[in-house]
Structures are given as C-alpha cells and as structure tokens.
Write a protein that holds these residues in place. Sequence first.
Motif, PDB file in Angstrom:
ATOM      1  N   SER A 137     -24.993   6.112  57.982  1.00 43.67           N
ATOM      2  CA  SER A 137     -26.077   6.907  58.551  1.00 43.67           C
ATOM      3  C   SER A 137     -25.727   8.389  58.446  1.00 43.67           C
ATOM      4  N   SER A 138     -26.553   9.144  57.754  1.00 45.46           N
ATOM      5  CA  SER A 138     -26.342  10.578  57.577  1.00 45.46           C
ATOM      6  C   SER A 138     -27.702  11.248  57.669  1.00 45.46           C
ATOM      7  N   PRO A 139     -28.044  11.836  58.813  1.00 40.32           N
ATOM      8  CA  PRO A 139     -29.394  12.362  59.055  1.00 40.32           C
ATOM      9  C   PRO A 139     -29.949  13.253  57.957  1.00 40.32           C
ATOM     10  N   SER A 140     -29.108  14.084  57.359  1.00 40.81           N
ATOM     11  CA  SER A 140     -29.582  15.018  56.330  1.00 40.81           C
ATOM     12  C   SER A 140     -30.001  14.310  55.054  1.00 40.81           C
ATOM     13  N   HIS A 141     -29.391  13.167  54.793  1.00 45.02           N
ATOM     14  CA  HIS A 141     -29.590  12.484  53.512  1.00 45.02           C
ATOM     15  C   HIS A 141     -30.320  11.147  53.651  1.00 45.02           C
ATOM     16  N   MET A 142     -30.601  10.739  54.876  1.00 46.92           N
ATOM     17  CA  MET A 142     -31.109   9.385  55.092  1.00 46.92           C
ATOM     18  C   MET A 142     -32.479   9.164  54.468  1.00 46.92           C
ATOM     19  N   ALA A 154     -45.594  17.134  58.259  1.00 48.66           N
ATOM     20  CA  ALA A 154     -44.646  18.236  58.063  1.00 48.66           C
ATOM     21  C   ALA A 154     -45.275  19.418  57.332  1.00 48.66           C
ATOM     22  N   THR A 155     -45.318  20.546  58.009  1.00 50.68           N
ATOM     23  CA  THR A 155     -45.768  21.810  57.415  1.00 50.68           C
ATOM     24  C   THR A 155     -44.759  22.887  57.835  1.00 50.68           C
ATOM     25  N   MET A 200     -35.870  24.204  54.000  1.00 47.63           N
ATOM     26  CA  MET A 200     -37.031  25.047  53.770  1.00 47.63           C
ATOM     27  C   MET A 200     -36.915  25.819  52.455  1.00 47.63           C
ATOM     28  N   GLU A 201     -35.721  26.312  52.163  1.00 48.11           N
ATOM     29  CA  GLU A 201     -35.511  27.053  50.907  1.00 48.11           C
ATOM     30  C   GLU A 201     -35.728  26.166  49.685  1.00 48.11           C
ATOM     31  N   ASN A 202     -35.517  24.862  49.868  1.00 44.46           N
ATOM     32  CA  ASN A 202     -35.661  23.924  48.757  1.00 44.46           C
ATOM     33  C   ASN A 202     -36.943  23.092  48.854  1.00 44.46           C
ATOM     34  N   SER A 203     -37.868  23.544  49.708  1.00 45.75           N
ATOM     35  CA  SER A 203     -39.178  22.887  49.872  1.00 45.75           C
ATOM     36  C   SER A 203     -39.061  21.405  50.199  1.00 45.75           C
ATOM     37  N   MET A 204     -38.060  21.044  50.980  1.00 47.72           N
ATOM     38  CA  MET A 204     -37.840  19.645  51.382  1.00 47.72           C
ATOM     39  C   MET A 204     -38.400  19.441  52.787  1.00 47.72           C
ATOM     40  N   TYR A 252     -38.290  17.351  58.441  1.00 46.17           N
ATOM     41  CA  TYR A 252     -38.955  16.701  59.567  1.00 46.17           C
ATOM     42  C   TYR A 252     -38.127  15.503  60.028  1.00 46.17           C
ATOM     43  N   PHE A 253     -37.707  14.682  59.077  1.00 49.20           N
ATOM     44  CA  PHE A 253     -36.917  13.493  59.393  1.00 49.20           C
ATOM     45  C   PHE A 253     -35.612  13.891  60.069  1.00 49.20           C
ATOM     46  N   TYR A 254     -34.936  14.899  59.522  1.00 49.17           N
ATOM     47  CA  TYR A 254     -33.651  15.347  60.061  1.00 49.17           C
ATOM     48  C   TYR A 254     -33.785  15.838  61.505  1.00 49.17           C
ATOM     49  N   LEU A 255     -34.760  16.696  61.761  1.00 54.04           N
ATOM     50  CA  LEU A 255     -34.937  17.229  63.111  1.00 54.04           C
ATOM     51  C   LEU A 255     -35.233  16.112  64.099  1.00 54.04           C
TER      52      LEU A 255
END
Length: 294
Positions: free
Chosen positions: A154-159, A187-188, A223-227, A232-235
């Motif tokens: 489990s890795s929130p940034s990559h999940m 997500a906006t 945000m810099e990479n338009s992801m 949204y998932f990470y937060l």
Amino acid sequence: MDFKEFIQSRQLSTFPIGLGGCRTKSYSFESCDYDLMVFDETSLNDEVVSYENNLITVHHASLSETNTKKLLQYDDLNILQDDSWNLKIFLSKISEKRNLLYSDFAKNSLIESLFCCQKTKDSIENDDPFAACWQKCASYYLADAITSLNNFQSSPSHMLDSLRNFEKNSINGHISDILQTIGIERATPTLLERMLKSTVGFSDLIEKNNNSQLIKRKYDFFMENSMLSDCYFYLGYVNKENFSQIKDELNRKQDVIHILKIAFDIESDSNQLLRHVETIQTSCNELLEIIATP
C-alpha cells in the motif's frame, strides 16, 4: 542519498536501520519521501524530517513486531546498518511468509471496510454527520485489500496508478467499485486546492509530526504533472489514515467534521451514500469468498 550523516546527527547509530517505501522501487516520484525504519524498539510516532532538500520519514520499529501492515512495510528493506544481523534475520522471516502476510492484510482490510460500511448505515440512521467519512474509509480499505491481493504494498501516492494497471481477473474486477465510490471524477484544481488546505489542517491536528509538509510537496508534484485523479485519491487516503486514528473518539471530536467535509470532499446525499455502501459491501463479501476458497 548518503544517510550516514543523518543517522549520526539523529543519534541513531546504535540501532538496526533499513530504507523502505517507494524510494526502494522503480516507480518513486521526485516528491516521495525516504522511509527510514529505525528498529529502536519504541512505539514513538513517525517523524517527518527535512534534510538536504529531502524529506525523511523516521518510522520507529521493533524486531518483535506482529502487526501485519507494519511487517509488509518492512518487507524488502534495504539494510543500512545491522551490526548484529538481527534485522537481516527478521527480514528473512518476513520474506518466508510474505504471501500469507499479504493475504492476512487483505482480509483485515476487507473486514475494516465492512465495519465502515455498517458505521455509515448507522450514522445515516442516527443523523450522525460522520456518515460520509465512514463511507470514504470503506472505499479506501477496499483499495488496500485489492492492492494487497495483488501482492503490492500500500503506497498512497502510487496506489491509484497501480490499481489502473493490475491485470484483469475476478479480484481486480472490483476496482471499478472503488473508483465509482471514492469520487475522483470530481477532481478539479479548485477543489483539490481546498482539499489540500483541509487535509494539511487535519494532519497537523491529528499527527502533529510535520507530515503536512510532505502532503504539500506531493500535492505540488501531482498538480505540476496534471495528475488530478491521483492527487484526489492521495489526499483522501491520507485523511482515511488520520480519521482511523480518532474513529473511537468521534463523540469527543465533533468539531472535526467541519474540516473533514472539505478534506474528504464528502457526499451529503444519504441515498447516494447507501448505494455506495451497498456496492462496497458486495465487493468485500465476494472477495472474502474468493480468499476463503482453497
């Protein structure tokens, strides 16, 4: 990165230490922190420390750990120091039962998800404002379970990215239920900025360990990479983890609902919440059946 000076500066030279997390994998981002597992046999909270323009999360660990989630975090550590070889032996034991640990963590996550589903229903019935928070947690615990059933940490940034790329099978067919009930389609940039501020505030309130600095760094990268969906998932996942820390004290922390409404981007339509919960419950029960089948 050379950790010798950091270890000495923090007076950690006498403990077995390993590097874990996504920095030991091929998929890490430049925004990712370094997860330093310090086996000092204490139960101190994690510490997020800024060092040489990097963020290091110091996890205080034990060689007698039995918690499945933590054991999986220790799997495949890069050993930085281990004069006694006790850490090497410990990691060898984890490796031997790796598949069992992933299966056990998946089962525990499914049970937690079902618990959150029931709490959602109870909260709706009792007009409890935390109903939507429980529903979000149910969805994220299902994500934990499916990730673990794929033998993936489990890795929130990559999940979210890993969920997108898992092979198609009867287990991963339930990933669509996660995406459907978490809310990433909303997500906006404007919403995510608001979610960030509340997520950081909630982290400072609950964790009090400078993790908010790491949250902000990862938000900036997304945000810099338009992801936007990944952000949204990470937060949401970060809020799930912190909400879980206070889930037994909510009667004394009613005021946190004001920050969680934005941090979790919660749904106020009770009928929609019930539909989401029923979707998650069905997925959890079906996955529990799959796990139980020889």
